[in-house]
Design an enzyme around this catalytic site. Structure first.
Site, short mmCIF file in Angstrom:
data_model
loop_
_atom_site.label_atom_id
_atom_site.label_comp_id
_atom_site.label_asym_id
_atom_site.label_seq_id
_atom_site.Cartn_x
_atom_site.Cartn_y
_atom_site.Cartn_z
N SER A 67 -0.22 -2.52 5.73
CA SER A 67 -1.37 -2.42 4.82
C SER A 67 -2.68 -2.54 5.59
O SER A 67 -2.76 -3.15 6.66
CB SER A 67 -1.32 -3.53 3.77
OG SER A 67 -0.13 -3.47 3.02
N1 SAH Z 1 3.66 -6.24 3.72
C1 SAH Z 1 3.83 -5.11 4.61
C2 SAH Z 1 3.41 -3.81 3.94
C3 SAH Z 1 4.56 -2.90 3.91
S1 SAH Z 1 4.42 -1.40 2.97
C4 SAH Z 1 3.10 -5.30 5.92
O1 SAH Z 1 2.34 -6.28 6.06
O2 SAH Z 1 3.29 -4.52 6.84
C5 SAH Z 1 5.52 -1.73 1.65
C6 SAH Z 1 6.93 -2.13 2.02
O3 SAH Z 1 7.64 -2.38 0.80
C7 SAH Z 1 7.75 -1.05 2.73
O4 SAH Z 1 8.29 -1.57 3.92
C8 SAH Z 1 8.84 -0.69 1.72
O5 SAH Z 1 10.07 -0.33 2.33
C9 SAH Z 1 8.97 -1.98 0.94
N2 SAH Z 1 9.55 -1.86 -0.40
C10 SAH Z 1 9.34 -0.90 -1.34
N3 SAH Z 1 10.05 -1.17 -2.46
C11 SAH Z 1 10.71 -2.35 -2.25
C12 SAH Z 1 11.60 -3.15 -3.01
N4 SAH Z 1 11.98 -2.79 -4.25
N5 SAH Z 1 12.07 -4.28 -2.46
C13 SAH Z 1 11.71 -4.67 -1.20
N6 SAH Z 1 10.88 -3.95 -0.43
C14 SAH Z 1 10.38 -2.80 -0.93
#
Ligand code: SAH
Length: 218
Positions: A67
């Site tokens: 993010s």
């Molecule tokens: N918090 C992360 C942002 C990642 S982007 C960071 O600091 O880098 C969002 C993430 O959510 C992705 O890795 C995606 O695979 C995950 N995601 C999407 N749907 C999800 C779900 N139902 N359960 C767990 N993770 C999920």
């Protein structure tokens, strides 16, 4: 082997990023201090070394992103973290957001649904520094009933709706920060669970997240 180095130049970039976040309206000093402390470039491929402190999202593979720092700061500020808070995070991704929460003293339970991204935590650089992060491979819509209830819940993907099981796993008086909408952008919501079990909803700015998907992906 990747070489990790936090140079004076990186520290300088980071300080500048903190100034930008302050200019954009982030006021919580605990959040800004954590961002100033954590080397974001460690969470990205070394090719991003020089641009890791730009206020933008970057690809981390598997169609997912780390993010934007402003988004991380905004969500973390809305969570009003206290030391020892039990925090559930949906969407581990690069582990950057989890690390910011852990640096602020929270006990972090983070769930990732993509096996390849989940497996990244095996090489997590700060494993010894932040034993207060626990990693789970699973579907965030289900939460972690065995570890509930949580003081705070943060969703870092675009939720199509507020997952009812996550509301159940929130403590009375607890807060959940969640971007909601299936379109191109999402409204940041903060849900407060009241003592009688009902919820209060506050709406904030629009953001753009990758979608929260159901089920696990091996
Ligand atoms: N918090 C992360 C942002 C990642 S982007 C960071 O600091 O880098 C969002 C993430 O959510 C992705 O890795 C995606 O695979 C995950 N995601 C999407 N749907 C999800 C779900 N139902 N359960 C767990 N993770 C999920």
């Amino acid at each position: 082997m990747r070489k990790y180095e936090d140079t004076y130049q990186h520290k300088g970039f980071r300080k500048r990023l903190v100034d930008i976040l302050r200019e954009k309206g982030i006021t919580d000093n605990q959040v800004l201090t954590a961002i100033n402390t954590i080397p974001r470039h460690y969470f990205l491929d070394s090719a991003f070394d020089k641009i890791a402190y730009e206020d933008r999202a970057f690809s981390i593979g598997e169609g997912q992103t780390i993010s934007q720092p402003y988004t991380v700061a905004y969500q973390t500020q809305l969570l009003q973290i206290n030391k020892q808070d039990k925090v559930l995070e949906i969407g581990t991704g690069s582990v950057y957001q989890s690390t910011i929460l852990a640096e602020m003293g929270a006990k972090v339970f983070t769930i990732e649904r993509q096996k390849k991204l989940y497996d990244l935590q095996k090489n997590y650089y700060f494993r010894n520094k932040y034993p207060n992060i626990k990693f789970f491979f699973g579907d965030g819509f289900e939460g972690l009933p065995t570890f509930a209830p949580f003081d705070k819940i943060i969703i870092t993907a675009a939720a199509p709706f507020i997952p009812p099981k996550l509301i159940q796993q929130l403590k009375p008086g607890g807060l959940m920060v969640i971007p909601v909408d299936e379109g191109d952008s999402q409204r940041m919501l903060r849900i407060t669970k009241l003592d009688d079990g009902t919820v209060k909803e506050e709406a904030f700015e629009q953001f753009s997240f990758v979608p929260m998907l159901t089920g696990k992906n091996r």
